[in-house]
Design a protein around this motif. Structure first.
Motif, PDB file in Angstrom:
ATOM      1  N   PRO A  47     -22.152 -27.449   0.933  1.00 44.27           N
ATOM      2  CA  PRO A  47     -21.690 -26.924   2.230  1.00 44.27           C
ATOM      3  C   PRO A  47     -22.788 -26.219   3.014  1.00 44.27           C
ATOM      4  O   PRO A  47     -22.652 -25.990   4.206  1.00 44.27           O
ATOM      5  N   GLU A  72     -19.010 -35.456   6.795  1.00 45.86           N
ATOM      6  CA  GLU A  72     -18.906 -34.006   6.802  1.00 45.86           C
ATOM      7  C   GLU A  72     -18.850 -33.497   5.368  1.00 45.86           C
ATOM      8  O   GLU A  72     -18.618 -34.264   4.425  1.00 45.86           O
ATOM      9  N   THR A  74     -17.049 -30.407   2.963  1.00 44.77           N
ATOM     10  CA  THR A  74     -16.049 -29.351   2.901  1.00 44.77           C
ATOM     11  C   THR A  74     -16.652 -28.097   2.269  1.00 44.77           C
ATOM     12  O   THR A  74     -17.746 -28.119   1.704  1.00 44.77           O
ATOM     13  N   GLY A  75     -15.916 -27.009   2.338  1.00 43.69           N
ATOM     14  CA  GLY A  75     -16.363 -25.771   1.715  1.00 43.69           C
ATOM     15  C   GLY A  75     -16.484 -25.879   0.211  1.00 43.69           C
ATOM     16  O   GLY A  75     -17.190 -25.092  -0.429  1.00 43.69           O
ATOM     17  N   ASP A  76     -15.791 -26.861  -0.382  1.00 46.29           N
ATOM     18  CA  ASP A  76     -15.861 -27.085  -1.826  1.00 46.29           C
ATOM     19  C   ASP A  76     -16.979 -28.043  -2.213  1.00 46.29           C
ATOM     20  O   ASP A  76     -17.112 -28.397  -3.389  1.00 46.29           O
ATOM     21  N   VAL A  80     -17.124 -36.032   2.963  1.00 43.47           N
ATOM     22  CA  VAL A  80     -15.968 -36.716   3.552  1.00 43.47           C
ATOM     23  C   VAL A  80     -16.465 -37.691   4.616  1.00 43.47           C
ATOM     24  O   VAL A  80     -16.988 -37.290   5.660  1.00 43.47           O
ATOM     25  N   GLU A 215     -10.518 -42.727   5.374  1.00 46.40           N
ATOM     26  CA  GLU A 215     -11.128 -41.507   4.840  1.00 46.40           C
ATOM     27  C   GLU A 215     -11.469 -41.707   3.368  1.00 46.40           C
ATOM     28  O   GLU A 215     -10.616 -42.103   2.566  1.00 46.40           O
ATOM     29  N   GLN A 217     -13.350 -39.556   0.261  1.00 45.78           N
ATOM     30  CA  GLN A 217     -13.919 -38.295  -0.201  1.00 45.78           C
ATOM     31  C   GLN A 217     -14.761 -38.547  -1.443  1.00 45.78           C
ATOM     32  O   GLN A 217     -14.311 -39.216  -2.379  1.00 45.78           O
ATOM     33  N   ASP A 219     -16.984 -36.718  -4.464  1.00 44.22           N
ATOM     34  CA  ASP A 219     -17.338 -35.491  -5.162  1.00 44.22           C
ATOM     35  C   ASP A 219     -18.774 -35.553  -5.679  1.00 44.22           C
ATOM     36  O   ASP A 219     -19.541 -34.618  -5.506  1.00 44.22           O
TER      37      ASP A 219
END
Length: 236
Positions: A47, A72, A74-76, A80, A215, A217, A219
């Motif tokens: 992030p 983008e 995420t805060g985690d 994405v 979308e 995601q 990790d």
């Protein structure tokens, strides 16, 4: 958000048709409970990072299309990749200037979005690995995972298909032997094998011929050596 800026490839239908003709179709979607003897944490989003330093996105808007996308974090720390695919072609009067590797006055294909790491932004040497292991959550749509090596010319990529289930986190094992050399999305029938030592970038493309939002995601992406896989042949 990352600024869009890369030219497109042929449609997903043409890509899969070429794979069939070349008799090279292999399903790249596997799950493995085996512990590999090598694991390199290759792609991990943060992030705090400036995405523009390592990544760039692209869509058919490069030649007048209406698809759009972004990458983008995420805060985690999840990457994405999302946007919307449009199959709408640019107006007939619009000269695109570039399409699938050659100049043209009118686009005949649309419906592409993707992202890729910039050359040498990922520093690990994958020489002792034979697969990628990707932890991700998809939307049920078909994506292409792309790798580029040092010697490839413009428009060349090593690619394999994935279709992660919608809404579920999965860890996919993608053997390097399943990546096919393509030129603007068309399979190279000579079957040139990829040399993991020369990989310089990683990316994902969606071009499945379907309109609507998407979308994906991500990790993490690791490079692994899985002893259950056959020995990898290498050309370039």
């Amino acid at each position: 958000r990352v600024k869009e800026g890369w030219a497109g490839m042929r449609s997903m239908s043409m890509w899969t048709e070429a794979m069939t003709q070349a008799r090279k179709v292999k399903h790249a979607l596997f799950e493995s409970d085996l512990t590999p003897d090598v694991k390199l944490d290759w792609v991990k989003f943060s992030p705090d990072e400036d995405l523009g330093e390592r990544w760039q996105t692209a869509s058919d808007s490069a030649w007048g299309g209406m698809s759009s996308c972004s990458l983008e974090v995420t805060g985690d720390g999840l990457g994405v990749f999302k946007g919307a695919i449009s199959l709408e072609l640019p107006p007939p009067h619009l000269e695109t200037g570039f399409l699938y590797g050659s100049t043209t006055k009118q686009a005949t294909k649309a419906g592409m979005c993707g992202f890729t790491s910039k050359r040498d932004a990922l520093h690990s040497n994958l020489e002792h690995c034979n697969a990628l292991k990707i932890k991700l959550k998809g939307d049920g749509r078909v994506y292409l995972v792309n790798l580029r090596t040092e010697a490839l010319r413009q428009g060349d990529l090593y690619q394999t298909l994935i279709k992660p289930e919608a809404g579920e986190w999965k860890e996919l094992l993608l053997p390097f032997g399943n990546f096919q050399l393509t030129h603007y999305g068309m399979i190279n029938v000579n079957g040139v094998k990829m040399n993991p030592r020369t990989v310089v970038s990683f990316g994902v493309t969606i071009q499945d011929g379907k309109e609507g939002p998407f979308e994906l995601q991500i990790d993490s992406v690791s490079a692994v050596r899985d002893l259950s896989l056959p020995e990898l042949e290498q050309d370039c």
